[in-house]
Motif scaffolding. Structure first.
Motif, PDB file in Angstrom:
ATOM      1  N   GLU A 174       0.879  -1.351  -0.231  1.00 10.50           N
ATOM      2  CA  GLU A 174      -0.060   0.009  -0.139  1.00 10.50           C
ATOM      3  C   GLU A 174       0.897   1.277   0.091  1.00 10.50           C
TER       4      GLU A 174
ATOM      5  N   SER B 149      -0.245   4.730   0.214  1.00 11.05           N
ATOM      6  CA  SER B 149      -1.040   5.991   0.539  1.00 11.05           C
ATOM      7  C   SER B 149      -0.386   7.116   0.931  1.00 11.05           C
ATOM      8  N   GLN B 150      -0.787   8.364   0.857  1.00 10.20           N
ATOM      9  CA  GLN B 150      -0.020   9.338   1.463  1.00 10.20           C
ATOM     10  C   GLN B 150       1.280   9.462   1.221  1.00 10.20           C
TER      11      GLN B 150
ATOM     12  N   LYS C 104      -3.838   2.218  -3.977  1.00 11.77           N
ATOM     13  CA  LYS C 104      -4.012   3.443  -3.347  1.00 11.77           C
ATOM     14  C   LYS C 104      -2.823   4.488  -3.220  1.00 11.77           C
TER      15      LYS C 104
ATOM     16  N   THR D 164      -1.919   7.633  -3.794  1.00 18.02           N
ATOM     17  CA  THR D 164      -2.822   8.913  -3.662  1.00 18.02           C
ATOM     18  C   THR D 164      -2.003  10.165  -3.875  1.00 18.02           C
TER      19      THR D 164
ATOM     20  N   ARG E 268      -5.219  13.714  -6.452  1.00 17.79           N
ATOM     21  CA  ARG E 268      -5.345  12.555  -5.457  1.00 17.79           C
ATOM     22  C   ARG E 268      -6.479  11.850  -6.091  1.00 17.79           C
TER      23      ARG E 268
ATOM     24  N   TYR F 263      -8.059   7.710  -5.226  1.00 18.97           N
ATOM     25  CA  TYR F 263      -7.806   6.229  -4.603  1.00 18.97           C
ATOM     26  C   TYR F 263      -7.571   5.330  -5.529  1.00 18.97           C
TER      27      TYR F 263
END
Length: 237
Positions: A144, A146-147, A161, A163, A204, A206
């Motif tokens: 993963e 994300s961020q 993800k 993002t 961004r 998802y």
């Protein structure tokens, strides 16, 4: 009776499996956790048979636990008295919301039988869209990102993800990876994008994945031509 976790595939309604479609058609109620999965389901059953479940967009663990207990309390009576389905994009057991519901039912409503109907996962959709061949014996890690996270280590990774693509890209390139991004692959909702430029997908979203492969990774892939040449040379000896 039974609660079925049904994988809808990446988002195009004709990528739902035959078994998944049959379960959706036979279930007394079909629960959808979001508008994208609902838009796929409505291509197969009337909207009046779809139940909505509300899951907050938060990382607060207590708020999430409360939401899953509420969802389980809603679903359990319907699954005890008949057949119910909970749908999710991709596969129910791969980076899916369904796992939270299944575990909550196991803890608070153990009398409910749960079955999983697999779907085409985002990994399969991604490798197909990019023409990436995962050879027999090759390792492929799922991570993963994300961020702006940039997980590293394995030679080949599919990252979910993504993002913050520019931040993730910087970390991966610094660690020696070639990276390709895919956004909303095989999805009817939104524009599909495949690119090696993270700035193209800086906004961004998802539903963005990345395929990262060590630069210069050696691949030993025999072909029919090479095999034939080898046989010919062996015969000359």
């Amino acid at each position: 009776m039974t609660l079925y976790g049904v994988g809808l595939g990446p988002g195009e309604s004709d990528l739902v499996t035959v078994r998944g479609k049959r379960v959706l058609e036979d279930a007394d109620v079909v629960y959808s956790p979001g508008r994208l999965s609902k838009s796929v389901v409505t291509d197969h059953i009337p909207e009046r048979r779809i139940g909505d479940l509300d899951f907050p967009m938060t990382r607060d663990p207590e708020e999430l636990r409360t939401a899953w207990r509420d969802a389980a309390s809603e679903v359990a009576p319907r699954a005890r008295d008949g057949d119910a389905a909970f749908v999710t994009l991709g596969d129910p057991n791969v980076y899916s919301t369904f796992g939270h519901l299944r575990r909550t039912l196991d803890a608070f409503h153990p009398e409910v039988d749960v079955e999983t109907v697999p779907g085409v996962s985002a990994v399969s959709a991604f490798t197909t869209a990019l023409g990436v061949e995962v050879d027999a014996g090759a390792g492929l890690a799922l991570r993963e990102a994300s961020q702006g996270k940039s997980p590293t280590g394995p030679d080949r990774m599919v990252l979910f993800k993504v993002t913050d693509a520019p931040a993730t890209h910087e970390g991966l390139v610094d660690d020696g990876y070639d990276v390709t991004y895919g956004r909303r692959l095989f999805m009817e909702q939104g524009d599909t994008t495949v690119t090696s430029d993270p700035e193209e997908i800086a906004e961004r979203d998802y539903y963005t994945l990345a395929y990262a492969e060590r630069a210069g990774l050696q691949k030993d892939r025999p072909t029919a031509f090479e095999d034939a040449r080898g046989d010919e040379v062996a015969g000359d000896d």
